[in-house]
Design a protein around this motif. Structure first.
Motif, PDB file in Angstrom:
ATOM      1  N   THR A 105       0.852  -1.187   0.000  1.00 29.68           N
ATOM      2  CA  THR A 105       0.000   0.000   0.000  1.00 29.68           C
ATOM      3  C   THR A 105       0.888   1.237   0.000  1.00 29.68           C
ATOM      4  N   PHE A 106       0.570   2.168  -0.915  1.00 32.29           N
ATOM      5  CA  PHE A 106       1.297   3.430  -1.005  1.00 32.29           C
ATOM      6  C   PHE A 106       0.314   4.577  -0.801  1.00 32.29           C
ATOM      7  N   ASP A 107       0.767   5.625  -0.126  1.00 30.46           N
ATOM      8  CA  ASP A 107      -0.056   6.827   0.007  1.00 30.46           C
ATOM      9  C   ASP A 107       0.079   7.639  -1.265  1.00 30.46           C
ATOM     10  N   THR A 108      -1.055   7.906  -1.908  1.00 27.04           N
ATOM     11  CA  THR A 108      -1.073   8.694  -3.139  1.00 27.04           C
ATOM     12  C   THR A 108      -1.910   9.943  -2.895  1.00 27.04           C
ATOM     13  N   ALA A 109      -1.956  10.832  -3.878  1.00 22.95           N
ATOM     14  CA  ALA A 109      -2.774  12.040  -3.761  1.00 22.95           C
ATOM     15  C   ALA A 109      -4.248  11.681  -3.567  1.00 22.95           C
ATOM     16  N   ALA A 110      -4.676  10.542  -4.088  1.00 22.55           N
ATOM     17  CA  ALA A 110      -6.069  10.095  -3.958  1.00 22.55           C
ATOM     18  C   ALA A 110      -6.281   9.261  -2.702  1.00 22.55           C
TER      19      ALA A 110
END
Length: 148
Positions: free
Chosen positions: A45-50
């Motif tokens: 899991t990566f933190d993205t702008a969405a």
């Protein structure tokens, strides 16, 4: 990716499917049962702008040998592909540890326009001239009768 030296990459494609979870057939037994199933892939899991999103780690495709067919090439392996042959031949050639190119027209170094070269010679290890009279079973000309 394999031809560009990228060993693996994360993608959202395949998240939550059997592609990521493993178990897809890689090899079958003679009786039709699964001999070798695909392993589960790394999911992160990566933190993205969405917001947080899951990604699957996909390994690049590389091969021991790449066999490509070019319209023209020179002794140094610089190749020009014809029309749709340009779609995957350059990528396939880059992904092989050894690239063997068959060319219809072999020219001397310097005769090819550098702006038209689709695969540079640094990726090509062997060049075989086959001429223009070889059968191309995949290329078929179809003509619609007049008035149809």
């Amino acid at each position: 990716a394999g031809g560009s030296g990228i060993a693996a990459f994360f993608t959202q494609t395949g998240v939550g499917t059997q592609v990521a979870e493993g178990g897809l057939p890689r090899r079958y037994n003679p009786d039709g049962s699964i001999a070798v199933a695909s392993p589960a892939k790394d999911v992160r899991t990566f933190d993205t702008a969405a917001g947080p999103r899951e990604y699957v780690l996909e390994e690049a495709i590389t091969t021991d040998f790449a066999l490509v067919h070019a319209l023209a090439g020179d002794r140094h392996g610089n190749l020009i592909f014809n029309k749709a042959a340009r779609n995957f031949n350059p990528l396939a050639g880059m992904a092989g540890r050894i690239c063997i190119a068959q060319v219809e027209q072999l020219v001397e170094p310097g005769e090819l326009d550098p702006d038209r070269v689709h695969l540079p010679g640094v990726f090509v290890h062997r060049v075989v001239e086959v001429g223009t009279d070889i059968p191309k079973r995949i290329e078929r000309r179809t003509v619609t009768p007049e008035g149809v």
